[in-house]
Design an enzyme around this catalytic site. Structure first.
Site, PDB file in Angstrom:
ATOM      1  N   ASP A 270      -1.858   0.329   8.256  1.00 34.58           N
ATOM      2  CA  ASP A 270      -0.820   1.039   7.762  1.00 34.58           C
ATOM      3  C   ASP A 270       0.439   0.552   8.973  1.00 34.58           C
ATOM      4  O   ASP A 270       1.158   1.547   9.129  1.00 34.58           O
ATOM      5  CB  ASP A 270      -1.121   2.374   8.272  1.00 34.58           C
ATOM      6  CG  ASP A 270      -2.250   3.009   7.071  1.00 34.58           C
ATOM      7  OD1 ASP A 270      -2.371   2.330   6.253  1.00 34.58           O
ATOM      8  OD2 ASP A 270      -3.066   3.814   7.534  1.00 34.58           O
TER       9      ASP A 270
ATOM     10  N   SER B 207       4.904   6.652   2.213  1.00 33.96           N
ATOM     11  CA  SER B 207       5.626   5.344   2.460  1.00 33.96           C
ATOM     12  C   SER B 207       4.777   4.178   1.585  1.00 33.96           C
ATOM     13  O   SER B 207       3.702   4.276   1.532  1.00 33.96           O
ATOM     14  CB  SER B 207       5.387   5.030   4.054  1.00 33.96           C
ATOM     15  OG  SER B 207       5.727   6.242   4.835  1.00 33.96           O
TER      16      SER B 207
ATOM     17  N   ASN C  85       0.850  -1.268  -0.010  1.00 33.99           N
ATOM     18  CA  ASN C  85      -0.071  -0.049   0.082  1.00 33.99           C
ATOM     19  C   ASN C  85       0.869   1.136  -0.003  1.00 33.99           C
ATOM     20  O   ASN C  85       2.218   1.238   0.554  1.00 33.99           O
ATOM     21  CB  ASN C  85      -0.992   0.060   1.243  1.00 33.99           C
ATOM     22  CG  ASN C  85      -1.926   1.152   1.286  1.00 33.99           C
ATOM     23  OD1 ASN C  85      -2.358   1.559   0.243  1.00 33.99           O
ATOM     24  ND2 ASN C  85      -2.048   1.706   2.461  1.00 33.99           N
TER      25      ASN C  85
ATOM     26  N   HIS D 258       1.111   5.239   1.333  1.00 34.27           N
ATOM     27  CA  HIS D 258       0.270   5.797   2.564  1.00 34.27           C
ATOM     28  C   HIS D 258       0.883   7.343   2.491  1.00 34.27           C
ATOM     29  O   HIS D 258       2.053   7.420   2.426  1.00 34.27           O
ATOM     30  CB  HIS D 258       0.537   5.271   3.949  1.00 34.27           C
ATOM     31  CG  HIS D 258      -0.046   5.963   5.078  1.00 34.27           C
ATOM     32  ND1 HIS D 258      -1.648   5.753   4.987  1.00 34.27           N
ATOM     33  CD2 HIS D 258       0.304   6.697   5.859  1.00 34.27           C
ATOM     34  CE1 HIS D 258      -1.788   6.670   6.198  1.00 34.27           C
ATOM     35  NE2 HIS D 258      -0.861   7.087   6.806  1.00 34.27           N
TER      36      HIS D 258
HETATM   37  C1  GRF Z   1      -3.126   8.762  -1.963  1.00 31.47           C
HETATM   38  O1  GRF Z   1      -2.754   9.820  -1.350  1.00 31.47           O
HETATM   39  C2  GRF Z   1      -2.527   7.471  -1.246  1.00 31.47           C
HETATM   40  O2  GRF Z   1      -1.454   7.806  -0.693  1.00 31.47           O
HETATM   41  C3  GRF Z   1      -3.787   7.243  -0.475  1.00 31.47           C
HETATM   42  O3  GRF Z   1      -5.048   7.589  -1.063  1.00 31.47           O
HETATM   43  C4  GRF Z   1      -4.568   8.728  -2.057  1.00 31.47           C
HETATM   44  C5  GRF Z   1      -5.040   7.991  -3.378  1.00 31.47           C
HETATM   45  O4  GRF Z   1      -4.833   8.850  -4.502  1.00 31.47           O
HETATM   46  N1  GRF Z   1      -3.661   6.148   0.060  1.00 31.47           N
HETATM   47  P1  GRF Z   1      -5.205   8.477  -5.863  1.00 31.47           P
HETATM   48  O5  GRF Z   1      -6.425   7.604  -5.966  1.00 31.47           O
HETATM   49  O6  GRF Z   1      -3.976   7.395  -6.200  1.00 31.47           O
HETATM   50  O7  GRF Z   1      -5.015   9.702  -6.802  1.00 31.47           O
END
Ligand code: GRF
Length: 186
Positions: free
Chosen positions: A143, A134, A105, A107
């Site tokens: 997370d 990260s 994932n 984050h």
């Molecule tokens: C990103 O900020 C990611 O870090 C978080 O959710 C958001 C997703 O944005 N997990 P996108 O759909 O990839 O534009």
């Protein structure tokens, strides 16, 4: 064992990280884009890019049933690695166990700082000088899995949550494809 280079991306929204993962794919192949939101804008982009997609509205479906159907779709496409990219649904312990060590994932914070939501507001309220993003392994705990890679983004004195989010997002688009490429070759 499944080929780790066969990647599925799970999204719930606009999918800008998904786009970055597709456009900068090196050493892996995106074989499926899946979503719990059939109307996610990112799904349209994926279809237009000729990628196979799978979607099931998470609302109103039993959690176990959703995760079972999702897992079946991933097996159908012989997926070896799952990349969450703005997937706003917590996967069940059963699902995590089925795919243990194969889910990553992205984050928007320097983990272990600011797990969960509203990371930019929290970094600004704390007066941090640096934020970032990260890539981590997904476990049953939100997370909290092993951090595979991170990138720092300096916080400017006049930053708002929105301006910081924009710069962190740009860093995410650089970091995620790089770390995923390394991860699938481990
Ligand atoms: C990103 O900020 C990611 O870090 C978080 O959710 C958001 C997703 O944005 N997990 P996108 O759909 O990839 O534009």
């Amino acid at each position: 064992m499944r080929d780790p280079g066969r990647v599925a991306i799970l999204i719930s929204g606009r999918g800008s990280n998904m786009k970055a993962l597709v456009e900068q794919a090196q050493g892996y192949e995106v074989v499926l884009v899946a979503s719990n939101k059939p109307l996610a804008p990112g799904l349209e982009w994926a279809r237009a890019a000729g990628l196979p997609t799978w979607a099931l509205d998470g609302k109103g479906v039993d959690k176990q049933e959703f995760d079972r159907l999702l897992s079946a779709a991933l097996h159908d496409h012989q997926v070896g690695t799952i990349a969450l990219a703005g997937f706003m649904r917590i996967l069940s312990p059963w699902f995590v166990d089925q795919w243990r060590g194969r889910i990553v994932n992205i984050h928007p914070s320097l983990l272990p700082k600011y797990q969960g939501l509203d990371t930019h507001v929290r970094a600004l309220s704390a007066g941090d000088a640096v934020s970032g993003c990260s890539v981590h392994l997904v476990t049953e705990e939100l997370d909290a899995g092993e951090v595979l890679g991170s990138a720092e983004v300096p916080i400017e004195p006049d930053d708002t949550p929105e301006s910081l989010e924009q710069r962190v997002l740009a860093a995410e688009h650089q970091l995620y494809p790089k770390v995923l490429g390394e991860f699938v070759h481990k």
